[in-house]
Write a protein that holds these residues in place. Structure first.
Motif, short mmCIF file in Angstrom:
data_model
loop_
_atom_site.label_atom_id
_atom_site.label_comp_id
_atom_site.label_asym_id
_atom_site.label_seq_id
_atom_site.Cartn_x
_atom_site.Cartn_y
_atom_site.Cartn_z
N PRO A 30 1.21 5.89 3.31
CA PRO A 30 0.49 6.61 2.16
C PRO A 30 -0.51 7.72 2.74
O PRO A 30 -1.21 7.21 3.88
CB PRO A 30 -0.24 5.92 1.35
N VAL A 31 -0.92 8.97 2.49
CA VAL A 31 -1.67 9.76 2.96
C VAL A 31 -2.72 10.20 1.95
O VAL A 31 -2.16 10.68 0.92
CB VAL A 31 -1.13 10.97 3.69
N PRO A 85 -15.33 2.78 5.33
CA PRO A 85 -15.13 1.40 4.83
C PRO A 85 -14.45 1.86 3.60
O PRO A 85 -13.40 1.23 2.92
CB PRO A 85 -16.15 0.65 4.57
N ALA A 86 -14.95 2.53 2.79
CA ALA A 86 -14.42 2.89 1.09
C ALA A 86 -13.01 3.44 1.35
O ALA A 86 -12.19 3.36 0.50
CB ALA A 86 -15.48 4.06 0.54
N ASP A 87 -12.77 4.36 2.31
CA ASP A 87 -11.45 5.04 2.18
C ASP A 87 -10.23 4.00 2.69
O ASP A 87 -9.19 3.89 2.14
CB ASP A 87 -11.40 6.21 3.31
N ARG A 88 -11.04 3.07 3.58
CA ARG A 88 -9.83 2.19 4.27
C ARG A 88 -9.58 1.22 3.01
O ARG A 88 -8.18 1.01 2.80
CB ARG A 88 -10.54 1.20 5.09
N ALA A 138 -5.69 8.70 6.63
CA ALA A 138 -6.50 9.58 5.93
C ALA A 138 -6.67 10.72 6.65
O ALA A 138 -6.86 10.67 7.78
CB ALA A 138 -8.06 8.62 6.00
N TYR A 139 -6.64 11.81 5.91
CA TYR A 139 -6.72 13.24 6.37
C TYR A 139 -7.84 13.71 6.00
O TYR A 139 -8.31 14.04 4.84
CB TYR A 139 -5.55 14.02 5.85
N VAL A 165 -5.09 3.98 9.57
CA VAL A 165 -5.61 2.70 9.26
C VAL A 165 -4.39 1.77 9.36
O VAL A 165 -3.19 2.09 8.42
CB VAL A 165 -6.20 2.76 7.93
N ALA A 166 -4.58 0.73 10.07
CA ALA A 166 -3.37 -0.36 10.15
C ALA A 166 -3.46 -1.30 8.98
O ALA A 166 -4.96 -1.69 8.62
CB ALA A 166 -3.61 -1.17 11.32
N ILE A 167 -2.60 -1.60 8.03
CA ILE A 167 -2.84 -2.36 7.08
C ILE A 167 -2.41 -3.89 7.31
O ILE A 167 -1.22 -4.37 7.58
CB ILE A 167 -1.86 -2.25 5.85
#
Lengths: 102, 576
Positions: free
Chosen positions: B83-84, B102-105, B127-128, B138-140
C-alpha cells in the motif's frame, strides 16, 4: 493572519482568460487588467492556487503570486499610485446602508 | 482515524467522537491533493490474479480487525502488494535517513493488515511524502503489528469511554494542529493547575475562606516561569458585514455577495472575507445567499429596524451533542450554577469598577470601595437570588456615576440648544428614553448577538443558562457569558463613541417615548463597536494579547471545559 497578494496572470487563450478572471473575482479585487489584489490567509492561497491550477494550461500560461506582506498595518506604504489614485479601505467592519461610501 | 489517535488522542477524540473538524492550510492542501488522487478509482484485482497490480483509491475493509480504509495506491504483482499513502508533508529526519512518522506507520500498518485479511501478501508499505518527493518504506513486522493492534484497541476504548483525554503538554505538535483553537491545549492545562493551588491556599491560610481567583491568578502568573504560549492567532481578520439599508437585496454570484438597491449594485463583498452577516429591518436575502452562507458556516443575524435581536440563521452547525448533554445536566445542578454565576457576576462588577477607574475624571473612592465590596460578596453569594440582588445594587451604583465617564462639554453658546443631551439620566429600556440608554441597549443587543453566535460555534445551546434562568426566546447562556463583557465591550464602546464624537446629538430621533439612532448614527456606532471588538487586550490568565472577538470565544470554550469537567472553576475575564 492575512497577507496582501498581487495576483497577475498571462493567459494565452481567451476562453481560459475569461475563466481565470471569473475565478479571481471570488478571491480578490480587480485592480487592473490581469491584476488582482487579494488578502489571503494561508488557506485562501492554497484554495486559489488549486482553483487556478485546474484552469490554466501549465505549459503556456503563467500566474504570478506576489506577496506584499501582512495586511495589518500595511497602510499605503507598499503600493503608491501615479495617475488614478489608489486607496486602501481599512475598517473593522463592512456597513452597507444604501448610501455611497463617503 | 488511527493516524489521528497516534498523533494525539485528544485530536482523535475531537474528530471522531465529537465530530469536530477545523480546516487549516495544511489540511486543505492535503484534501485538495486527495481530490485529484481520488478522481481515478480503480478496481483491485483479486489476489489469485497473476498480473501486475496498480490500483488507485481502493476502499477495503477487514472483518477481523473491524477496520475500513481508503488506500491511495496499491502496487504489486501476483497477490503480493504494497500500500502507498500520499502525505503532504516531509518525512521524519533520523540518523538512518528519512523515516515515516509514527502516526503514518500505524496507518500504513492498518492498511497492510486489511490487505492481508483480504488474501494478499503484504510485508511492506510505502509513505510518499509530497514536500520532499520521497518514498519511505515501512516494514510490516511483528513489532509494528502488535503496536498497531494495541493502538486500535486503545482508540476503541477511548471512544467507548466518552471522556476526552487531556491535552498534550507543551507539545511541538500543537502549533500546526488545525484544531488548536478549539482544543486550547496550553490554556486548559493552565486552568487545570489553578484549583489545586486554591485548595492549598484554602487549607493553609484562610480556613474555609477561598482566596479570590484574581489574586490567585496573579500569584500563579507571577510564579510560573513564562506565560502560556499563544497558539491561536490574535486576529482572525474576518470582518462582520452589516446590511442596514432600507429595501436592499443581498444576492450571490459565485463567492461574491452583491448588495443591490433596485437594479443598482451598491457593494460587493466576498464571502471568504466576512465572519457573519447582520441584517437590519427590511433587507431581503435570496435563497442562494442563505444557502451559500449556511454552507460557508457564516451565521446570519436578524435584527429589527430598531436593532432588536430577533434570531440567527445558522448552517447545520456542530454535530457534537456531548457538550449540550453536559450543559443540560449541569444546568440542573444548583451548586454548579451558583459557582459559575458567582464568577460571572464578580467579574462584571470588577470590570465595572475598572471602567470607572479608567474613564471617570475623579472616581469617588466610596463607590470604588463599595463596588469592590460587592464583587467580593458576589464571589461568595449563597444563592442566585442573592447574586441578582448584589448585581442590581452594583449596577445602580455604577450607572449613577456613568455620566462622569462621558466627557462632552457644552456646545458653543451661539448654537440653539440641541434636542438631545448625551447624558445618562438613569438606566431605562424597552424602550430606551434617552440617547445614552439607546446606545447602551443597542450595544447589548450587538453583544448578545455575538455571544449567541459564539455559543453555537462552541457547541452550546444558547438558550439554557446557568445564571440567567429559562425564559422563552431569551438566549440565557449568551447573556451569562456576556455579563463580564458588558462594561468592557458595550459600555466602553458607548463611552468612546460619545467622547470621540463618533455619534453626536444629531444622530438621534425621538419616536413616541422612544429614542433611537438615525441611519448615519447607527453606521457610526457599528464602526465604534467593531473597533472595540478588534482591540487587542492582554488575557489576564494567559498573558498573551488577542482581540475581544477571540477572547469571547476563548472564554466560551473555557466555560465548556468547566461544563465537561476538565477544569474546576470558570475564570471570569477581568482586565486590570
Amino acid at each position: 493572519m492575512r497577507n496582501t497578494f498581487l495576483v497577475c496572470y498571462d493567459i494565452c487563450d481567451d476562453k481560459r482568460l475569461r475563466t481565470v478572471f471569473k475565478t479571481m473575482r471570488d478571491f480578490g479585487d480587480h485592480l487592473q487588467y490581469s491584476i488582482f489584489e487579494c488578502q489571503f490567509t494561508p488557506s485562501d492561497l492554497v484554495r486559489c492556487r488549486h482553483a487556478l491550477g485546474k484552469i490554466i494550461h501549465h505549459k503556456e500560461d503563467q500566474v504570478l503570486f506576489v506577496d506584499l506582506g501582512p495586511v495589518e498595518g500595511r497602510g499605503d506604504r507598499v503600493i503608491t499610485a501615479l495617475g488614478i489614485p489608489y486607496s486602501v479601505i481599512d475598517s473593522p467592519c463592512i456597513v452597507v446602508d444604501g448610501e455611497p461610501e463617503s | 482515524m488511527l493516524n489521528e489517535f497516534v498523533y494525539c488522542p485528544r485530536l482523535f477524540f475531537y474528530e471522531w467522537v465529537e465530530g469536530v473538524f477545523a480546516a487549516s492550510a495544511d489540511t486543505l492542501q492535503g484534501a485538495l491533493r486527495h481530490e485529484k488522487l481520488d478522481a481515478k478509482t480503480d478496481a483491485l484485482p483479486a489476489p489469485e490474479n497473476d498480473g501486475k497490480i496498480h490500483s488507485r483509491s481502493v476502499m477495503l475493509s477487514s472483518e477481523t480487525h473491524r477496520l475500513i480504509a481508503g488506500i491511495d495506491l496499491v502496487e504489486g504483482a501476483a497477490g503480493v502488494v504494497t500500500p502507498v499513502d500520499y502525505k503532504k508533508g516531509r518525512p521524519r529526519d533520523t540518523d538512518d535517513g528519512p523515516e515515516a512518522w509514527p502516526a503514518d506507520r500505524a496507518q500504513l500498518c492498518a492498511q497492510a493488515l486489511i490487505l492481508r485479511d483480504n488474501g494478499y501478501r503484504c510485508d511492506e508499505a510505502v509513505a510518499y511524502y509530497d514536500a520532499t518527493k520521497q518514498r519511505v518504506r515501512v516494514a510490516i513486522d511483528e513489532a509494528l503489528v502488535t503496536e498497531t493492534v494495541q493502538a486500535i484497541a486503545a482508540a476503541r476504548a477511548l471512544a467507548a469511554a466518552g471522556t476526552i483525554p487531556p491535552p498534550l503538554i507543551d507539545s511541538p505538535k500543537c502549533p500546526r494542529c488545525s484544531l488548536v483553537g478549539i482544543c486550547l491545549p496550553d490554556e486548559t492545562s493552565f486552568c487545570d493547575a489553578l484549583p489545586a493551588l486554591a485548595s492549598d491556599a484554602q487549607l493553609l491560610l484562610f480556613g474555609d475562606d477561598v482566596e479570590p481567583l484574581d489574586r490567585l491568578v496573579a500569584r500563579t502568573v507571577a510564579t510560573s516561569e513564562e506565560n502560556v504560549r499563544r497558539l491561536i492567532p490574535a486576529r482572525d481578520d474576518l470582518r462582520p458585514l452589516y446590511v442596514t439599508g432600507h429595501g436592499l437585496i443581498v444576492g450571490k454570484r459565485g463567492e461574491v455577495l452583491q448588495i443591490r438597491n433596485r437594479d443598482k449594485t451598491v457593494q460587493e463583498v466576498r464571502v471568504g472575507e466576512i465572519s457573519q452577516v447582520s441584517v437590519f429591518g427590511n433587507v431581503q436575502l435570496t435563497a442562494a445567499t442563505i444557502q451559500g452562507l449556511c454552507w460557508a458556516e457564516k451565521p446570519i443575524a436578524h435584527f429589527s429596524y430598531g436593532g432588536w435581536f430577533y434570531g440567527l440563521t445558522n448552517g447545520l452547525g456542530l454535530k457534537n451533542v456531548m457538550l449540550r448533554r453536559e450543559q443540560f445536566t449541569k444546568a440542573l445542578d444548583p451548586v454548579f450554577c451558583r459557582g459559575v454565576a458567582r464568577s460571572m457576576v464578580a467579574s462584571k462588577i470588577r470590570n465595572q469598577r475598572t471602567l470607572l477607574q479608567r474613564n471617570h475624571l475623579e472616581p469617588p473612592t466610596v463607590i470604588l470601595r463599595q463596588l469592590k465590596h460587592y464583587a467580593d460578596l458576589a464571589g461568595s453569594a449563597e444563592s442566585l437570588d442573592e447574586l441578582l440582588g448584589i448585581e442590581g445594587i452594583a449596577a445602580r451604583l455604577y450607572f449613577e456615576h456613568f455620566n462622569g465617564m462621558l466627557k462632552i462639554e457644552a456646545e458653543g453658546a451661539g448654537d440653539a440648544a440641541p434636542e438631545f443631551v448625551l447624558q445618562l439620566d438613569h438606566r431605562n429600556r424597552r424602550p430606551p428614553r434617552d440617547p445614552v440608554n439607546a446606545l447602551l441597549s443597542f450595544a447589548y443587543s450587538l453583544l448578545s448577538k455575538d455571544l449567541t453566535i459564539t455559543c453555537h460555534a462552541v457547541g452550546f445551546d444558547p438558550f439554557l443558562g446557568f445564571y440567567h434562568q429559562l425564559r422563552f426566546g431569551r438566549p440565557a447562556l449568551a447573556l451569562d457569558l456576556m455579563e463580564g463583557f458588558r462594561p468592557l465591550v458595550a459600555d466602553s464602546t458607548v463611552i468612546t463613541a460619545i467622547n470621540t464624537r463618533m455619534v453626536q446629538p444629531s444622530d438621534f430621533i425621538r419616536i413616541g417615548p422612544a429614542v433611537s439612532l438615525t441611519a448615519s448614527g447607527r453606521k457610526g456606532f457599528l464602526r465604534a463597536y467593531e473597533q472595540r471588538m478588534d482591540t487587542l487586550v492582554t488575557h489576564p490568565l494567559f498573558g498573551y494579547r488577542a482581540n475581544y472577538r477571540r477572547i469571547l470565544e476563548v472564554q466560551a470554550r473555557l466555560l465548556a471545559r468547566v461544563v465537561t469537567g476538565e477544569i474546576a472553576t470558570y475564570p471570569g475575564f477581568e482586565t486590570r
